[in-house]
Design an enzyme around this catalytic site. Structure first.
Site, PDB file in Angstrom:
ATOM      1  N   SER A  38       0.867  -1.187   0.000  1.00  0.00           N
ATOM      2  CA  SER A  38       0.000   0.000   0.000  1.00  0.00           C
ATOM      3  C   SER A  38       0.899   1.230   0.000  1.00  0.00           C
ATOM      4  CB  SER A  38      -0.839  -0.002   1.290  1.00  0.00           C
ATOM      5  OG  SER A  38      -1.368   1.285   1.552  1.00  0.00           O
ATOM      6  N   TYR A  84      -2.182  -1.154  10.464  1.00  0.00           N
ATOM      7  CA  TYR A  84      -2.163  -1.316   9.001  1.00  0.00           C
ATOM      8  C   TYR A  84      -0.845  -0.777   8.432  1.00  0.00           C
ATOM      9  CZ  TYR A  84      -3.845  -1.042   4.150  1.00  0.00           C
ATOM     10  OH  TYR A  84      -3.998  -1.191   2.786  1.00  0.00           O
TER      11      TYR A  84
END
Ligand code: NAD
Length: 263
Positions: free
Chosen positions: A147, A160
């Site tokens: 990401s 995350y």
């Protein structure tokens, strides 16, 4: 299109929705053998539809249920792939989760869930695929779904961001370790993509507007735009590429505050 992908076997984890689904359908268009890993009982129907679509486009596909956080499930995923298609060439570790919590309130349980799905799950997928490639002398490819948050800090999503930061150095370390065997290990860092993980956020016009301000290209990406990078990375066209994070983010990591010299 990438003709060398025809007849290759690819596993994609978390492939019943979003980016994983788009990758599965795109590899189907490339006429690959696609193994659709899915997690929830509720996704069975979706995977049946996907198998039909992949077969219609000239590929082949099976669906295998499994939880990427469980070592036994990942081993079984590889075993079922080999018994169905006879080999494995490409592993895409895509499954991932996130939830928003201020970091001082984040429970250990939530921390562990995200780390074990996003980081440990991807490690298990890497390890089992690499072990298979080594044993069978296959110059395979691994792609990890990272990401932009392997670069951009993200308050309220510390678990995350930590998992994606971990994927960056896991990918680079494995790439270095197995380069002499010509096993290529890369990752993709999507920006904001139109998938179920963001459904709630993007259904609120204010939140969507806020995200759009962070994207110099001015639109939310589509999962097919990420799948397009995955097939290239998996193909022979990327034969000399390893240890790369391929960023596909409409410019989100380019310090958008500095656009037009306004920073
Ligand atoms: P998504 O929610 O549609 O896909 C995630 C998939 O992972 C789901 O199908 C889910 O069932 C599966 N999954 C969750 N836990 C699992 C487990 N334990 N075992 C097996 N499968 C499991 O969202 P997405 O956007 O398609 O996300 C795919 C990947 O892309 C994730 O790793 C995510 O972090 C990454 N990503 C997404 C975006 C975005 O904006 N959508 C941006 C950057 C990175």
């Amino acid at each position: 299109m990438y003709p060398d992908l025809k007849g290759k076997t690819v596993i994609i984890t978390g492939a019943a929705t979003g980016i994983g689904k788009a990758c599965a359908l795109r590899f189907g268009q490339e006429q690959a053998n696609v193994v659709i890993n899915f997690h929830s009982d509720k996704q069975v129907k979706e995977t049946e539809e996907m198998i039909k679509e992949i077969k219609n486009s000239g590929g082949n596909a099976i669906a295998v249920q499994g939880d990427v956080t469980k070592e036994g499930d990942i081993k079984q995923l590889i075993e079922k792939t080999i018994s169905e298609f006879g080999s494995l060439d490409i592993m895409i570790n895509n499954a991932g989760i996130e939830n928003e919590v201020p970091s001082h309130e984040l429970t250990l349980d939530d921390w562990n869930k995200v780390i074990s799905t996003n980081l440990t799950g991807q490690f298990l997928g890497c390890r089992e695929a690499i072990d298979y490639f080594l044993e069978h002398d296959i110059q395979g490819a691994v792609i990890n779904m990272s990401s932009v948050h392997e670069i951009i800090p993200w308050p309220h999503f510390v678990h995350y961001a930590a998992s994606k930061g971990g994927i960056k150095l896991m990918t680079q370390t494995l790439a270095l370790e197995y380069a002499p065997k010509r096993i290529r290990i890369n990752s993709i860092a999507p920006g904001a993509i139109n998938t179920p993980i963001n459904a709630e956020k993007f259904s609120d016009p204010k939140q969507k507007e806020g995200v759009l301000k962070l994207i110099p290209m001015g639109y939310i990406g589509e999962p097919e735009e990420i799948a397009a990078t995955a097939v290239w990375l998996a193909s022979n066209q990327a034969s000399y590429v390893t240890g790369l994070t391929l960023i596909a983010d409409g410019g989100m990591t380019l310090y958008p505050g500095f656009q037009a010299g306004k920073g």
